[in-house]
Motif scaffolding. Structure first.
Motif, PDB file in Angstrom:
ATOM      1  N   ALA A  31       1.191  -1.138  -0.151  1.00 46.15           N
ATOM      2  CA  ALA A  31       0.083  -0.123  -0.130  1.00 46.15           C
ATOM      3  C   ALA A  31       1.342   1.271  -0.054  1.00 46.15           C
ATOM      4  CB  ALA A  31      -1.222   0.365   1.249  1.00 46.15           C
ATOM      5  N   TYR A  32       2.046   0.981   0.494  1.00 44.15           N
ATOM      6  CA  TYR A  32       2.674   2.682   1.004  1.00 44.15           C
ATOM      7  C   TYR A  32       3.768   2.214  -0.968  1.00 44.15           C
ATOM      8  CZ  TYR A  32       7.126   5.222   1.843  1.00 44.15           C
ATOM      9  OH  TYR A  32       8.175   6.212   1.966  1.00 44.15           O
ATOM     10  N   ALA A  33       4.037   1.503  -1.437  1.00 43.92           N
ATOM     11  CA  ALA A  33       4.996   1.811  -2.569  1.00 43.92           C
ATOM     12  C   ALA A  33       4.085   1.998  -3.221  1.00 43.92           C
ATOM     13  CB  ALA A  33       5.519   0.489  -3.428  1.00 43.92           C
ATOM     14  N   ALA A  34       2.177   1.650  -3.401  1.00 42.69           N
ATOM     15  CA  ALA A  34       1.270   2.679  -4.645  1.00 42.69           C
ATOM     16  C   ALA A  34       1.037   3.706  -4.594  1.00 42.69           C
ATOM     17  CB  ALA A  34      -0.091   1.173  -4.377  1.00 42.69           C
ATOM     18  N   ALA A  35       1.498   4.550  -2.819  1.00 39.36           N
ATOM     19  CA  ALA A  35       0.444   5.788  -2.811  1.00 39.36           C
ATOM     20  C   ALA A  35       1.884   6.365  -2.894  1.00 39.36           C
ATOM     21  CB  ALA A  35       0.423   5.938  -1.724  1.00 39.36           C
ATOM     22  N   PHE A  36       3.106   5.892  -3.118  1.00 41.73           N
ATOM     23  CA  PHE A  36       4.878   6.490  -3.320  1.00 41.73           C
ATOM     24  C   PHE A  36       4.755   7.687  -4.083  1.00 41.73           C
ATOM     25  CE2 PHE A  36       9.823   6.505  -3.428  1.00 41.73           C
ATOM     26  CZ  PHE A  36       9.757   6.781  -2.562  1.00 41.73           C
ATOM     27  N   GLY A  37       4.937   8.681  -3.359  1.00 44.51           N
ATOM     28  CA  GLY A  37       5.385   9.902  -4.079  1.00 44.51           C
ATOM     29  C   GLY A  37       6.624  10.641  -4.677  1.00 44.51           C
ATOM     30  N   GLY A  38       7.775   9.533  -4.231  1.00 46.73           N
ATOM     31  CA  GLY A  38       9.732   8.946  -4.635  1.00 46.73           C
ATOM     32  C   GLY A  38       9.520   9.571  -6.059  1.00 46.73           C
ATOM     33  N   PRO A  39      10.764   9.369  -6.687  1.00 45.42           N
ATOM     34  CA  PRO A  39      11.627   9.777  -6.116  1.00 45.42           C
ATOM     35  C   PRO A  39      12.449  11.012  -5.118  1.00 45.42           C
ATOM     36  CG  PRO A  39      12.754   9.434  -8.167  1.00 45.42           C
ATOM     37  CD  PRO A  39      11.583   9.560  -8.165  1.00 45.42           C
ATOM     38  N   LEU A  40      12.993  10.983  -3.544  1.00 49.15           N
ATOM     39  CA  LEU A  40      13.283  12.227  -3.094  1.00 49.15           C
ATOM     40  C   LEU A  40      14.327  12.882  -3.650  1.00 49.15           C
ATOM     41  CD1 LEU A  40      10.936  11.853  -0.102  1.00 49.15           C
ATOM     42  CD2 LEU A  40      10.639  13.227  -1.757  1.00 49.15           C
ATOM     43  N   ALA A  41      15.161  13.471  -3.494  1.00 49.85           N
ATOM     44  CA  ALA A  41      16.333  14.027  -3.471  1.00 49.85           C
ATOM     45  C   ALA A  41      17.028  13.606  -2.403  1.00 49.85           C
ATOM     46  CB  ALA A  41      16.877  15.982  -4.011  1.00 49.85           C
ATOM     47  N   LEU A  42      18.060  13.862  -2.451  1.00 53.31           N
ATOM     48  CA  LEU A  42      19.234  12.542  -1.887  1.00 53.31           C
ATOM     49  C   LEU A  42      19.755  13.587  -0.414  1.00 53.31           C
ATOM     50  CD1 LEU A  42      20.882  10.122  -0.867  1.00 53.31           C
ATOM     51  CD2 LEU A  42      22.866  11.072  -2.341  1.00 53.31           C
ATOM     52  N   PRO A  43      19.712  14.623  -0.865  1.00 49.68           N
ATOM     53  CA  PRO A  43      20.535  15.807   0.663  1.00 49.68           C
ATOM     54  C   PRO A  43      18.703  16.406   1.531  1.00 49.68           C
ATOM     55  CG  PRO A  43      20.963  16.829  -1.561  1.00 49.68           C
ATOM     56  CD  PRO A  43      20.166  15.510  -2.301  1.00 49.68           C
ATOM     57  N   PRO A  44      18.681  16.380   2.658  1.00 50.81           N
ATOM     58  CA  PRO A  44      17.500  16.504   2.980  1.00 50.81           C
ATOM     59  C   PRO A  44      16.957  18.131   3.323  1.00 50.81           C
ATOM     60  CG  PRO A  44      18.937  15.685   5.005  1.00 50.81           C
ATOM     61  CD  PRO A  44      19.737  16.024   3.029  1.00 50.81           C
ATOM     62  N   ALA A  45      15.910  18.343   2.207  1.00 49.09           N
ATOM     63  CA  ALA A  45      15.292  19.557   1.983  1.00 49.09           C
ATOM     64  C   ALA A  45      15.129  20.657   2.950  1.00 49.09           C
ATOM     65  CB  ALA A  45      13.533  19.317   1.459  1.00 49.09           C
ATOM     66  N   ARG A  46      15.303  20.561   4.124  1.00 47.82           N
ATOM     67  CA  ARG A  46      15.549  20.956   5.650  1.00 47.82           C
ATOM     68  C   ARG A  46      16.654  21.096   6.210  1.00 47.82           C
ATOM     69  NH1 ARG A  46       9.798  21.607   7.157  1.00 47.82           N
ATOM     70  NH2 ARG A  46      10.857  23.104   8.593  1.00 47.82           N
ATOM     71  N   LYS A  47      17.940  20.629   5.187  1.00 45.53           N
ATOM     72  CA  LYS A  47      19.117  20.987   5.809  1.00 45.53           C
ATOM     73  C   LYS A  47      19.175  20.669   7.888  1.00 45.53           C
ATOM     74  CE  LYS A  47      20.284  23.487   2.369  1.00 45.53           C
ATOM     75  NZ  LYS A  47      21.222  22.771   1.440  1.00 45.53           N
ATOM     76  N   LEU A  48      18.113  19.400   7.588  1.00 47.93           N
ATOM     77  CA  LEU A  48      17.947  19.416   9.483  1.00 47.93           C
ATOM     78  C   LEU A  48      18.539  18.069   9.855  1.00 47.93           C
ATOM     79  CD1 LEU A  48      17.238  20.286  12.283  1.00 47.93           C
ATOM     80  CD2 LEU A  48      14.370  19.190  11.323  1.00 47.93           C
ATOM     81  N   ALA A  49      19.454  17.524  10.104  1.00 48.24           N
ATOM     82  CA  ALA A  49      19.724  16.459  10.956  1.00 48.24           C
ATOM     83  C   ALA A  49      19.068  16.478  13.042  1.00 48.24           C
ATOM     84  CB  ALA A  49      21.911  16.183  11.082  1.00 48.24           C
ATOM     85  N   VAL A  50      18.280  15.693  13.615  1.00 53.57           N
ATOM     86  CA  VAL A  50      17.940  15.114  14.627  1.00 53.57           C
ATOM     87  C   VAL A  50      18.839  13.800  15.323  1.00 53.57           C
ATOM     88  CG1 VAL A  50      15.847  14.363  15.625  1.00 53.57           C
ATOM     89  CG2 VAL A  50      15.241  15.655  13.392  1.00 53.57           C
TER      90      VAL A  50
END
Length: 183
Positions: A31-50
């Motif tokens: 189900a996740y794969a069916a709705a998957f909106g990827g691919p996403l960019a490799l670098p985190p968009a918000r430039k944040l590490a938690v």
């Protein structure tokens, strides 16, 4: 190197070896794969590490209003800033563009329920081997957050230290409380 092809294929042997309860999660992936909106960019968009605790009650993306692709989430027991957590932060910053770091500990943490030496002794008794790593148990949440900040600041390989903030997540209220820290 062992052959894992039978496990990758979803065979009966893989199910028996890994437990049928994992099948539910693999099915959920359909189900996740069916709705998957990827691919996403490799670098985190918000430039944040938690760096956060692995506690199952902490939904880091939801509590911070993040979505997939926004941040690197580095998790371990207690949200400890260990050598391996530092390794991940360094890779996150130097190779993947993050510039800000959030540390998230939480109330009612299991890491406050034991002492390192006692746990290591128990492991030694059970296995005959004393672990080379420190469990990183603590008694004072806020002081452990401050120690985590100091560890990052002291590491020569972490290039961006100007935006490090530490928090304690309250598991009863869902609120983040910032830990005071003077540089």
């Amino acid at each position: 190197m062992s052959d894992t092809s039978e496990f990758a294929s979803g065979s009966a042997a893989a199910t028996a070896a890994s437990g049928p309860e994992i099948d539910e999660y693999v099915t959920n992936n359909t189900a996740y794969a069916a709705a998957f909106g990827g691919p996403l960019a490799l670098p985190p968009a918000r430039k944040l590490a938690v760096v956060a605790c692995m506690d199952a009650r902490l939904n880091i993306f939801a509590m911070l209003g993040l979505k997939e692709g926004d941040a690197h989430i580095i998790r371990n027991a207690g949200g400890a800033v260990t050598e391996d957590a530092i390794r991940s932060v360094v890779i996150s910053q130097r190779l993947l563009g993050t510039r800000r770091i959030m540390l998230i500990h939480h109330t009612d943490c299991g890491m406050q329920t034991f002492k390192d030496d006692e746990f290591k002794a128990e492991l030694h008794t059970d296995t005959g081997i004393r672990p080379p790593w420190s469990p990183e148990a603590f008694t004072d949440l806020e002081e452990d957050v401050r120690q985590s900040i100091r560890r990052i600041e002291a590491d020569p390989f972490v290039p961006y230290k100007h935006s490090i903030r530490g928090f304690v997540f309250d598991v009863e209220t869902g609120k983040l409380n910032e830990v005071g820290y003077v540089r």
